[in-house]
Design an enzyme around this catalytic site. Structure first.
Site, PDB file in Angstrom:
ATOM      1  N   LYS A 112       0.847  -1.202   0.000  1.00 24.43           N
ATOM      2  CA  LYS A 112       0.000   0.000   0.000  1.00 24.43           C
ATOM      3  C   LYS A 112       0.879   1.248   0.000  1.00 24.43           C
ATOM      4  O   LYS A 112       1.905   1.293   0.677  1.00 24.43           O
ATOM      5  CB  LYS A 112      -0.903  -0.028   1.240  1.00 24.43           C
ATOM      6  CG  LYS A 112      -1.981   1.038   1.264  1.00 24.43           C
ATOM      7  CD  LYS A 112      -2.876   0.855   2.489  1.00 24.43           C
ATOM      8  CE  LYS A 112      -3.972   1.892   2.566  1.00 24.43           C
ATOM      9  NZ  LYS A 112      -4.789   1.748   3.801  1.00 24.43           N
ATOM     10  N   SER A 147      -9.840   2.251   2.977  1.00 19.80           N
ATOM     11  CA  SER A 147      -8.933   2.945   2.087  1.00 19.80           C
ATOM     12  C   SER A 147      -8.049   2.027   1.239  1.00 19.80           C
ATOM     13  O   SER A 147      -7.575   2.428   0.184  1.00 19.80           O
ATOM     14  CB  SER A 147      -8.032   3.880   2.903  1.00 19.80           C
ATOM     15  OG  SER A 147      -7.140   3.147   3.711  1.00 19.80           O
ATOM     16  N   SER A 199      -9.820  -0.337   7.064  1.00 22.06           N
ATOM     17  CA  SER A 199      -9.257  -0.187   5.712  1.00 22.06           C
ATOM     18  C   SER A 199      -8.585  -1.437   5.146  1.00 22.06           C
ATOM     19  O   SER A 199      -8.235  -1.472   3.973  1.00 22.06           O
ATOM     20  CB  SER A 199      -8.251   0.962   5.679  1.00 22.06           C
ATOM     21  OG  SER A 199      -8.934   2.192   5.743  1.00 22.06           O
TER      22      SER A 199
END
Lengths: 505, 118
Positions: free
Chosen positions: A81, A156, A180
């Protein structure tokens, strides 16, 4: 065995590489080809490092050829990420304010991936600074759900869930501040784990809310998540909140997969009104399966969970407004000069830069946090939220005196359409209503696929929660349930996802 | 005293209407944006007043919980101060630390003026 390496689990790839059926270079190349074929549509990567991944793969293959004893996941590629600092690779956090930033150091988690010999394929898309539940708040455009490209992949960490669901990577790293990792897993039919707070180092994780943030695995199977968890977990002197204890025995637990005699609590407050019918139906089926496998199921009440969302949306913006103050246009990142001001001050440059560099959601939350922390409102908002946080932690303690694990649906709905909730921040926030309590209390949580909702044919997720530092319970229960569900489905849920059309290649 | 009724293991009382949320004015938001060093445009200010009003009204729900006796919780772990021996260890060199600077000069970050001219 499937001949396409991208269809194998990380555990299968590790075995194939160790037994020299496949080289790491072949595995990495297969994933790079897959990325080239589908990522124009999915848009899960913000940056692909093909050359770097192949170099790392070649190095692992050479070390293996020379007879070196390597880590079990050596040679298995991973996506990271874009909120984790990666030396030499752009790290944007999905924000314009960090466009082009190349960190001069690696996050501890990234160092551990490298030390294990895992090639890094690239950096995955996310809501800006991890604020959002859909990736639509990324400054670089949204990621699309591989099950239906017109829908959100969660957020997210929608980039990390999507790369795994679209077979662009066998493994990915996510971060979970309010859900997330887990909510994206739920809406993409994948597995996601938020470890106990402090279980994985936050050094090099660009902080959103320091008391809530936790990095963890995004995978297609529970065992893969356990394997990755044991690579990234464990004490780190560079993070003062890192737990100084060995990583829980998660891999053993995932292999044990036995719920006989275990007490499972269904959280009364999570799963009723506001939850989609298909989400509830698949959840109930999973609970019945656990019961049939010998678990004792009881209902448990956590009354203060009703206030978790409100407390979270005060605590998170408060911490974020403070953490994001470092983006000041002085040392790194964007610098924008205000228009029409000759010889502007540092303060004016800062304000112009933050207006130009931050997106709407980030601005909203910074201002909300600034309000919640301001004199005269502090006690009514931030102070009161901290008290509610205590009550939520107390609810968990009481619940875990009665049961070994808690369960709930992960997200209240399946993947919604891109654009559906962009103009209504509160309805977006509600996506995390079931995942937030774990972050507030610091307990570990896992989401795994529970099936497809009848009404829309889209994936649903079940969440398992355990007491702090007892992460292995998630893997034991998760693996047991996964096995029963996969038997019922006649294969992994992802096999039911529509084929993505390959472009170019 | 606002009316109270038992709910679960704690007591809920009607929200004390401390600051009516609709009272968050455009000027308030502009002031907050100034404190947060974000130079919001007029259009952004207009939009944010309404959005923040909705969010604040919703999060004010925390005020329904009577938690006077509850100890605030700022962190999920019992925090203890962590120290290390005061020994020199390697760190970023000046070049690496300055590599991403918007402007640099003489091995330092170069910043706009920080004082007013008068």
């Amino acid at each position: 065995m499937n001949t396409d390496p991208t269809r194998l689990s990380a555990a299968e790839l590790a075995h194939a590489i160790a037994s020299k059926e496949l080289s790491s270079v072949e595995v990495v190349q297969a994933h790079l080809d897959r990325i080239a074929a589908v990522d124009a549509d999915v848009h899960a990567f913000l940056h692909v490092d093909g050359a770097g991944a192949l170099d790392a793969a070649r190095a692992v293959d050479e070390r293996r050829a020379s007879g070196e004893d390597l880590h079990v996941l050596a040679g298995v590629p991973i996506a990271v990420k874009d909120v984790m600092a990666t030396k030499g690779l752009p790290t944007t956090c999905g924000s314009k304010i960090l466009e082009g930033w190349i960190p001069p150091y690696d996050a501890t988690l990234v160092s551990r991936l490298k030390a294990a010999g895992m090639p890094i394929l690239g950096k995955t898309n996310m809501d800006e600074f991890a604020m959002g539940s859909s990736t639509e708040h990324s400054a670089y455009g949204p990621t699309h759900n591989p099950w239906d490209l017109t829908r959100i992949p969660g957020g997210s960490g929608g980039g990390s869930s999507a790369v795994v669901a679209a077979y662009e990577a066998p493994l990915a790293i996510g971060t979970d501040t309010g859900g997330s990792i887990r909510q994206p897993a739920s809406v993409t039919g994948t597995v996601g784990v938020k470890p106990t707070y402090g279980g994985v180092s936050r050094y090099g994780l660009v902080a959103l809310a320091s008391s809530l943030d936790q990095a963890g695995p995004c995978t297609r199977t529970v065992l893969d998540a356990a394997l990755l968890h044991s690579v990234i977990g464990g004490h780190d002197p560079m993070d003062s909140t890192s737990i100084n204890a060995p990583v829980p025995s998660v891999v053993e637990a995932a292999r044990r997969a036995d719920v006989k005699g275990l007490k499972v609590g269904v959280i009364k407050e999570l799963g009723g009104e506001g939850y989609q019918a298909g989400v509830r139906a698949r959840f109930d089926e999973s609970v019945t399966l656990l019961q049939e496998a010998g678990a004792e199921v009881v209902e448990v009440s956590c009354p203060s969970f009703d206030y978790a969302l409100a407390a979270y949306y005060l605590i998170l913006p408060s911490e974020a407004s403070s953490n994001l103050a470092k983006f000041d246009a002085m040392r790194y990142g964007l610098r924008v000069l205000p228009e029409g001001i000759e010889d502007p001050s540092a303060e004016q440059v800062m304000a112009a830069t933050r207006d130009a560099g931050f997106g709407d959601e980030v601005k909203r939350r910074i201002i909300l946090g600034t309000y919640a922390l301001s004199s005269g409102y502090y006690d009514a908002y931030y102070g009161q939220a901290q008290k509610v946080r205590r009550l939520i932690a107390n609810d968990f303690s009481t619940a875990f005196e009665q049961v070994d694990v808690l369960v709930s649906p992960t997200a209240p709905t399946t993947a919604f359409k891109l654009g559906d909730k962009l103009d209504d921040p509160m309805s977006m926030y509600l996506q995390d209503v079931a995942t937030i309590p774990a972050n507030l209390a610091g307990v570990p949580g896992m989401s795994l696929p529970s099936g497809l909702a009848d009404e829309d044919g889209l994936p649903t997720g079940i969440q398992i929660l355990a007491p702090a530092t007892q992460d292995e319970r998630l893997y034991n229960v998760g693996a047991a349930l996964e096995k029963m569900l996969v038997d019922r489905w006649g294969g992994p849920l992802l096999a039911k996802a529509p084929q993505l059309t390959a472009k170019g290649a | 005293m606002p009316p109270e009724h038992a709910r679960g293991r704690f007591v809920v009382r009607e929200a004390p209407r401390l600051a009516p949320m609709s009272a968050l004015s455009r000027d308030d938001v502009a002031h907050l944006a100034g404190l947060a060093r974000i130079d919001l445009s007029d259009a952004e200010l207009d939009r944010m007043v309404g959005e923040l009003g909705v969010i604040l009204e919703s999060v004010a729900k925390v005020q329904e919980v009577a938690a006077d006796e509850i100890e605030p919780m700022s962190h999920p772990l019992p925090l203890t101060n962590v120290t290390r021996p005061d020994e020199v260890r390697p760190s970023l060199g000046a070049e690496a630390a300055l590599a991403a600077a918007p402007e640099k000069e003489q091995q330092r970050f170069s910043v706009p003026r920080i004082l007013d001219e008068d």
